[in-house]
Scaffold this motif. Structure first.
Motif, mmCIF file in Angstrom:
data_model
loop_
_atom_site.group_PDB
_atom_site.id
_atom_site.type_symbol
_atom_site.label_atom_id
_atom_site.label_comp_id
_atom_site.label_asym_id
_atom_site.label_seq_id
_atom_site.Cartn_x
_atom_site.Cartn_y
_atom_site.Cartn_z
ATOM 1 N N GLN A 83 104.520 25.347 58.116
ATOM 2 C CA GLN A 83 103.433 26.346 58.394
ATOM 3 C C GLN A 83 104.319 27.762 58.422
ATOM 4 O O GLN A 83 106.047 27.421 58.010
ATOM 5 C CB GLN A 83 103.394 26.179 59.985
ATOM 6 N N PHE A 84 104.036 29.085 58.356
ATOM 7 C CA PHE A 84 105.670 29.473 58.337
ATOM 8 C C PHE A 84 104.464 31.112 58.602
ATOM 9 O O PHE A 84 103.287 31.672 58.499
ATOM 10 C CB PHE A 84 106.322 29.772 56.433
ATOM 11 N N GLU A 85 105.522 32.017 58.901
ATOM 12 C CA GLU A 85 105.329 33.355 58.878
ATOM 13 C C GLU A 85 105.660 34.752 58.513
ATOM 14 O O GLU A 85 107.505 34.448 57.188
ATOM 15 C CB GLU A 85 104.996 33.588 60.503
ATOM 16 N N ASP A 86 105.408 36.062 57.639
ATOM 17 C CA ASP A 86 106.424 37.103 57.401
ATOM 18 C C ASP A 86 106.960 38.108 58.585
ATOM 19 O O ASP A 86 106.367 38.561 59.140
ATOM 20 C CB ASP A 86 105.489 37.781 56.652
ATOM 21 N N PRO A 87 108.161 37.770 58.927
ATOM 22 C CA PRO A 87 108.429 38.792 60.238
ATOM 23 C C PRO A 87 108.710 40.185 59.691
ATOM 24 O O PRO A 87 109.052 41.208 60.210
ATOM 25 C CB PRO A 87 109.760 38.148 60.931
ATOM 26 N N ASP A 88 108.968 40.521 58.250
ATOM 27 C CA ASP A 88 108.387 41.630 58.108
ATOM 28 C C ASP A 88 107.423 42.094 57.444
ATOM 29 O O ASP A 88 108.185 43.669 56.766
ATOM 30 C CB ASP A 88 109.374 41.481 56.358
ATOM 31 N N PHE A 89 106.462 41.781 57.510
ATOM 32 C CA PHE A 89 105.477 42.513 57.618
ATOM 33 C C PHE A 89 105.005 43.845 57.902
ATOM 34 O O PHE A 89 104.795 44.760 58.190
ATOM 35 C CB PHE A 89 103.811 41.436 57.403
ATOM 36 N N THR A 90 105.953 43.822 59.571
ATOM 37 C CA THR A 90 105.307 44.611 60.874
ATOM 38 C C THR A 90 106.089 45.840 60.319
ATOM 39 O O THR A 90 105.713 47.066 60.779
ATOM 40 C CB THR A 90 104.973 44.372 61.863
ATOM 41 N N ARG A 91 107.096 45.110 60.003
ATOM 42 C CA ARG A 91 108.257 46.709 59.620
ATOM 43 C C ARG A 91 108.306 46.919 58.356
ATOM 44 O O ARG A 91 108.443 48.174 58.769
ATOM 45 C CB ARG A 91 109.444 45.672 59.634
ATOM 46 N N GLU A 92 107.945 46.286 57.274
ATOM 47 C CA GLU A 92 107.518 46.780 56.180
ATOM 48 C C GLU A 92 106.126 48.333 56.089
ATOM 49 O O GLU A 92 106.928 49.025 55.393
ATOM 50 C CB GLU A 92 108.002 46.244 55.415
ATOM 51 N N THR A 93 105.557 47.201 57.311
ATOM 52 C CA THR A 93 103.989 48.634 57.241
ATOM 53 C C THR A 93 103.272 48.605 55.240
ATOM 54 O O THR A 93 102.800 49.619 54.969
ATOM 55 C CB THR A 93 104.239 50.005 57.945
#
Length: 746
Positions: A670-680
């Protein structure tokens, strides 16, 4: 000049006399036939056993309610395609004709595919060929029960467009039809308009070459090539400006651009998929070609063009690289780009060859540098024919020029701005109506010997890959690729030949490209059942993935997507809008090791001669041991939102590498993307499941000897003749998931 014209006239007249003689002997009255489909389905019990084993592997990998994963090939040519027919002749060490019935039997008994499609080049299809193809595909499907068939065959063709420049080049696309009844299929395939074809779509041939063919004929097989060409030349183009249903049944229908192709398919109104392929293959793709121009509301049909072939027997078109094979100056003129640390432009190598020869002749440094500059410019002006501007070269002279040295099994003469990753990073910032490319990923074979699914075993390079293209043109027409031209210490400008006949192959690097043909890939469909309808639904929904040949099992899901009832697990191919951090899960199981020989059902269904001719004595014959998945590679692409954004920075490959345990049962990460909400910003994710190393045909393409910096010092291309060397090398086979498209939606 007069003497030359007289010689040509003599050849043509004598050739005509030979043709008359051949007709009198009846040699040209024997057209190809579609063949006879073997009427013996795979036993239902065996299909159930295969499915049960797959379900066990899925459950062990943590898949709670697994669909069936069905494997197929949506890119198959028979010898109804002109290039395949030429490749089948004894002159090119061919095996003879391989008609549609051979493809059906190969898919059923040799490669044991669950589904496949026929995709002969529409440009070389006569009305009779098309009628035979329809009848043969119907026969193939009639062998088995319709609610749970052993193998589903789809009808289709290839729209084979080749531009003369980067601006008018759109490339090759397979058209696959859902139905088989007359009421739901076109009367004729739709061809592309190519070089050598006039505005009305009539084929032209060089009379010198037509006159020469009877003389190279050593038996009736060669004369059948003349019959083939005469049949093609006899077909009139369809009139323009007429609705497709009002056109004559026996004309050649054509479309110059994707927009025209989509408009004609709309006019027919039948359900069809249009699948681009070989996009980065530089064998025919002009220097500097880019898919930017196809991100257009007219040139891209979102409803039909939802899948793309990332890998085939012609190599991998997935990966983007920032280097360029050509540059353009302020006036739009072509120039040669500099060498990059990981890439040698072919134009630079042209200059090096000429400079080396010049110095060997004892000329001054200044003169040799000047000639090298001329050679570089001649090369880029020659475009895909640039290699002909350096007289008397061999495949070894070019080293690894033009190739993607660090790509996985790359397509020949790689075109990175036509790669799949490049397409996914594009946005049409001038036209909001043009939707981004949101492709699902597949792979297939691009077989030209009626052999769907050739990648089940790594053997028989001549029959199971298209390596024969590396020598067949040289056997037909002498003087190709400089083999009868003396090396010179200066380059020459490229001059276009008269169109027609074999000019296409005379002007391509057939020999060097032979080292880049590999056994074919597969498309895998997560389907609710074995029926035609279930497979079609998976293709339309993009719940599909591609493999480089092995039957790897792969699941890729977004865990916290938004469904109708709140949070939902969404599969590969999904498109979703969300504002929270996306979380993903990947599960992968390696392919089954193969046992030698063929299973009993294939041996019992086919005669020994047919089993050998089609399967070469080896079939899909799985053991109970699975290869290990060593790692999962995650690719992240953030499509461009500003004109000057560097696509090289937006394409992160790999973005993450997730190791897998040494376990035959598979891998679950499993993995997630912590940048998604910051990069918008909208983001595309897909994964590759990598298998443990194994041997594969042509896996090391040119077999470079490299120095400590990685530069190629010498090459050892796979031989064109004889084909007793399979050129096996170690590789890491893989599967590519369809992407999940996550748009930022606050």
């Amino acid at each position: 000049m007069i003497r030359g014209l007289v010689a040509i006239l003599v050849v043509v007249v004598a050739g005509a006399a030979a043709l008359v003689y051949s007709i009198g002997r009846g040699w040209l009255s024997e057209p190809q036939t579609p063949g006879v489909v073997t009427a013996s389905p795979i036993p239902t019990a065996l299909l159930q056993e295969r499915n049960a084993l797959q379900q066990q592997s899925a459950l062990a990998a943590g898949v709670a309610e697994p669909d069936q994963i069905l494997f197929g090939d949506l890119h198959v040519h028979t010898t109804y395609s002109l290039d395949a027919f030429a490749l089948s002749m004894p002159l090119s060490q061919g095996e003879g004709a391989h008609p549609p019935a051979d493809a059906c039997d190969f898919a059923r008994y040799c490669s044991a595919l669950d589904f496949w499609s026929i995709n002969d080049h529409a440009e070389a299809m006569t009305p009779g060929n098309w009628r035979d193809t329809v009848a043969s595909i119907r026969q193939c499907n009639a062998v088995t029960q319709q609610d749970a068939p052993d193998s589903v065959a789809f009808l289709g063709w290839e729209w084979t467009q080749i531009g003369s420049t980067a601006e008018n080049h759109y490339g090759h696309k397979n058209v696959v039809l859902r139905h088989l009844d007359d009421a739901h299929i076109p009367t004729r395939p739709i061809a592309a308009r190519l070089a050598g074809v006039n505005d009305q779509g009539r084929l032209r041939a060089n009379p010198f070459q037509l006159g020469l063919l009877p003389f190279v004929a050593r038996d009736r097989t060669y004369l059948s090539m003349v019959r083939y060409l005469l049949d093609l030349l006899a077909v009139d183009p369809c009139p323009t400006g007429v609705a497709v249903r009002d056109l004559p049944d026996d004309c050649r229908e054509s479309a110059a651009t994707p927009a025209e192709l989509f408009a004609k398919l709309d006019d027919w109104g039948h359900e069809a998929l249009v699948i681009p392929h070989g996009t980065a293959w530089g064998f025919y793709t002009p220097l500097g070609s880019s898919w930017d121009k196809q991100l257009d509301a007219r040139q891209h049909d979102v409803g039909r063009q939802g899948l793309i072939e990332v890998y085939s027997g012609h190599g991998n078109s997935e990966e983007f690289r920032a280097w360029r094979e050509i540059q353009f100056d302020a006036t739009g003129g072509p120039t040669c780009p500099p060498r990059a640390p990981d890439y040698l432009p072919s134009c630079q190598r042209a200059g090096e060859i000429i400079e080396e020869r010049c110095r060997a002749d004892g000329e001054s440094d200044e003169k040799c540098r000047q000639r090298a500059g001329e050679a570089r410019q001649h090369y880029v002006e020659g475009n895909v024919q640039g290699f002909l501007t350096v007289p008397g070269t061999t495949a070894e002279d070019w080293l690894d020029a033009g190739q993607c040295a660090d790509c996985f099994q790359p397509a020949f003469n790689y075109r990175p701005r036509s790669s799949v990753q490049y397409m996914l990073a594009l946005s049409n910032l001038q036209d909001p109506a043009a939707e981004r490319f949101r492709f699902g990923f597949i792979a297939s074979s691009d077989s030209h010997s009626a052999r769907p699914g050739t990648g089940y075993k790594e053997f028989q390079r001549r029959e199971m890959t298209e390596s024969g293209f590396g020598s067949f043109a040289r056997g037909i027409i002498p003087g190709l690729e400089g083999d009868s031209v003396a090396p010179e210490a200066r380059s020459v400008p490229w001059e276009p030949p008269e169109p027609g006949g074999f000019a296409f192959f005379q002007q391509r690097e057939t020999e060097r490209s032979g080292s880049f043909f590999v056994t074919g890939g597969l498309v895998a469909a997560h389907a609710a059942g074995r029926s035609r309808e279930a497979i079609w639904a998976a293709l339309e929904e993009k719940t599909v993935y591609g493999t480089s040949g092995p039957r790897i099992l792969l699941w890729f899901d977004l865990l916290n997507g938004t469904g109708e009832e709140g949070e939902a697990r969404l599969p590969m191919g999904s498109e979703v809008g969300m504002a929270r951090r996306p979380e993903f899960e990947v599960r992968a199981v390696g392919s089954l090791e193969q046992k030698p020989g063929c299973p009993d059902y294939a041996v019992n269904a086919l005669s020994p001669d047919r089993l050998h001719r089609l399967c070469r004595g080896e079939c899909y014959h799985p053991s109970d041991r699975r290869r290990r998945i060593t790692r999962i590679e995650v690719v992240r692409i953030r499509p461009r939102v500003r004109p000057r954004e560097s696509l090289g920075r937006l394409i992160e490959d790999p973005w993450q590498v997730l190791p897998c345990p040494a376990d035959e049962a598979g891998c679950r990460v499993q993995f997630e993307d912590p940048d998604f909400t910051r990069e918008t910003r909208d983001t595309v994710y897909y994964v590759r499941a990598i298998e443990e190393p194994s041997l594969a045909v042509n896996a090391d393409d040119l077999r470079c000897e490299r120095d400590a910096r990685g530069r190629c010092l010498a090459v050892h291309p796979c031989p064109g003749k004889p084909y007793d060397d399979d050129c096996l090398a170690t590789t890491e086979q893989r599967a590519w998931s369809s992407p999940i498209y996550v748009d930022f939606a606050p």
